[in-house]
Design an enzyme around this catalytic site. Structure first.
Site, short mmCIF file in Angstrom:
data_model
loop_
_atom_site.label_atom_id
_atom_site.label_comp_id
_atom_site.label_asym_id
_atom_site.label_seq_id
_atom_site.Cartn_x
_atom_site.Cartn_y
_atom_site.Cartn_z
N LYS A 68 37.39 31.58 44.89
CA LYS A 68 36.13 31.85 45.64
C LYS A 68 36.59 32.39 47.25
CE LYS A 68 34.10 29.55 43.66
NZ LYS A 68 33.71 30.05 42.94
N GLY A 70 36.48 36.31 46.05
CA GLY A 70 35.77 37.52 45.63
C GLY A 70 36.94 37.58 44.63
N THR A 72 35.80 37.59 41.25
CA THR A 72 34.40 38.25 40.37
C THR A 72 34.15 39.53 40.85
OG1 THR A 72 33.36 36.10 40.45
CG2 THR A 72 32.22 37.55 39.27
N HIS A 134 45.60 33.51 39.66
CA HIS A 134 45.26 32.71 41.41
C HIS A 134 46.73 32.92 41.64
CE1 HIS A 134 41.46 33.02 41.46
NE2 HIS A 134 40.49 31.74 40.24
N GLY A 289 26.86 35.56 48.48
CA GLY A 289 27.48 36.72 48.50
C GLY A 289 27.50 37.47 49.95
#
Ligand code: A3P
Length: 321
Positions: A68, A70, A72, A134, A289
Site C-alpha cells: 500500500k 504505491g 502499482t 514486499h 491516490g
C-alpha cells in the site's frame, strides 16, 4: 501456468505451528511472525523460497515496497522507463499498460514466481528482468547484491489508511470488518503484512545510504509533488536515462501522464471487477491516490500517536515523513 501451492502448504504446515501468531487484518487468516516479520500463511512459502533460490543478475531491476505504498504505480513507472520506445516505433503495437494492470507486467518474487510448487527457471527471461517484492531488505541483502533496487516508501498515516481500506474490501462475504482502531493498534505495534512497517522502511533507508549505487529510496509524496524530476532520477539510477531529445519531445511528461492515478485508474482494464491479480479485482488497487487522505479516517489522537512513533523511530536516522 496455474500456481500449485498444495504441496507447499504441507511443507509450511509444520513451520507455521511453531511461529508466533496474531489476528490478521482480513477476516480469519492469521498473521505469522517469521524471522522478525509478519506474513499470511499463503505468502510464507514464497518468502522462504525467494530467499533461498532467487539469484539476481547485474541487469535485474527490483521494485520493492511494503504493501500500500504505491507498488502499482512503481511497477507502471519501472516498466515504462525500461520499455519506452518499444511501442513508439510505428508498428502499431499497443502499450501493454493500456490493456494490462501494472501487476501483470512485473511479477512479485514471493507472491507469484516463488509461491508455486518447484523453483522457477528465470534464466530464460530476457534482460532486463523486472521483479517486484514486499520482502524486507534484511532478508534479501545477498540476493540484491548485484542488481538495482528501487524502494518506494509512503508516510505511515496514508500507508495504514490505504491498507485498512484495501483489506476491508478483501473480506469474505459475511465476515466482519476489523475496526480501524483495532487495525491501527496492530499497525502501531508492528503487526501488519511484511511489517513492522518501521523496520521495513528504516532498513531500506539505511541500506540506500550504505549502498547508493545499488538501492534507491523514494517517497510516494515526493513522486506526487515532482513526478517529472523523480521519473528522471529513477531512470538515471536504473541506467536508462532520458536523452535531451527525449526530454525535448516531452517523453518524460507523457510517461508521467501515462502512469498517473487518473489515467491508469480510468482504463477499462483497471475498472474491471473481473480482471484479477492474485484473486484481487484490478480496480481495488486504485482507490484515491492522494497524499493526506488519512485525515479523513484517523482521529487527531491516532495521528499524534503515529507522529510520535515516526519521530522516535525515524528522526535519529534523518528520515522524515
Ligand atoms: P490509496 O488507498 O491511498 O488511494 P499499492 O499499489 O502498494 O497496493 O498501493 C495502493 C495505493 O496506491 C492506493 O492508495 C492507490 O490508490 C494508490 N495508487 C495506485 N496507483 C497509483 C498511481 N498511478 N499513482 C498514485 N497512486 C496510486
Amino acid at each position: 501456468v496455474p500456481c500449485d501451492k498444495s504441496e507447499l502448504r504441507e511443507e509450511c504446515e509444520k513451520l507455521l505451528q511453531s511461529l508466533p501468531k496474531a489476528q490478521g487484518w482480513v477476516g480469519s487468516p492469521p498473521l505469522y511472525k517469521y524471522e522478525g516479520n509478519w506474513y499470511y500463511s499463503a505468502t510464507l512459502q514464497g518468502v522462504i523460497s525467494s530467499q533461498k533460490h532467487f539469484q539476481s543478475q547485474h541487469t535485474d531491476i527490483i521494485l520493492a515496497t511494503i504493501p500500500k505504498s504505491g507498488t502499482t504505480w512503481l511497477k507502471a513507472i519501472g516498466y515504462s522507463i525500461v520499455n519506452r520506445g518499444r511501442n513508439a516505433d510505428g508498428t502499431g503495437d499497443i502499450n501493454p499498460l493500456l490493456t494490462n494492470n501494472p501487476h501483470n507486467m512485473v511479477p512479485f518474487l514471493e507472491i507469484n514466481l516463488y509461491a508455486c510448487k518447484g523453483v522457477p527457471d528465470l534464466s530464460r527471461m530476457p534482460p532486463p528482468r523486472l521483479f517486484a517484492t514486499h520482502l524486507p531488505v534484511s532478508k534479501m541483502s545477498a540476493q540484491y547484491a548485484c542488481c538495482k533496487v528501487v524502494y518506494l516508501s509512503r508516510n505511515p498515516r496514508d500507508t495504514f489508511t490505504s491498507d485498512w481500506n484495501f483489506t476491508n474490501k478483501l473480506r469474505a462475504v459475511g465476515e466482519e470488518a476489523i475496526s480501524i482502531e483495532e487495525a491501527f493498534d496492530m499497525f502501531c505495534n508492528g503487526i501488519s503484512a511484511f511489517g513492522p512497517y518501521w523496520d521495513h522502511v528504516l532498513e531500506y533507508w539505511k541500506a540506500s545510504s550504505e549502498r547508493p549505487g545499488n538501492i534507491m529510496f523514494l517517497k510516494y509524496e515526493d513522486l506526487k509533488n515532482q513526478p517529472h524530476h523523480h521519473f528522471k532520477k529513477m531512470a538515471e539510477f536504473l541506467g536508462y536515462p532520458f536523452s535531451k531529445e527525449e526530454e525535448a519531445k516531452g517523453v518524460v511528461d507523457e510517461m508521467v501522464k501515462l502512469c498517473s492515478f487518473d489515467h491508469l485508474s480510468n482504463l477499462q482494464v483497471n475498472q474491471s471487477m473481473n480482471g484479477k491479480i492474485n484473486g484481487v479485482p484490478n480496480s481495488i488497487f486504485f482507490r484515491r491516490g492522494n497524499v493526506g487522505d488519512s485525515k479523513n479516517f484517523l482521529s487527531s489522537g491516532m495521528i499524534d500517536r503515529l507522529d510520535r512513533i515516526v519521530k522516535d523511530q525515524f528522526s535519529p536516522f534523518g528520515l522524515e515523513f
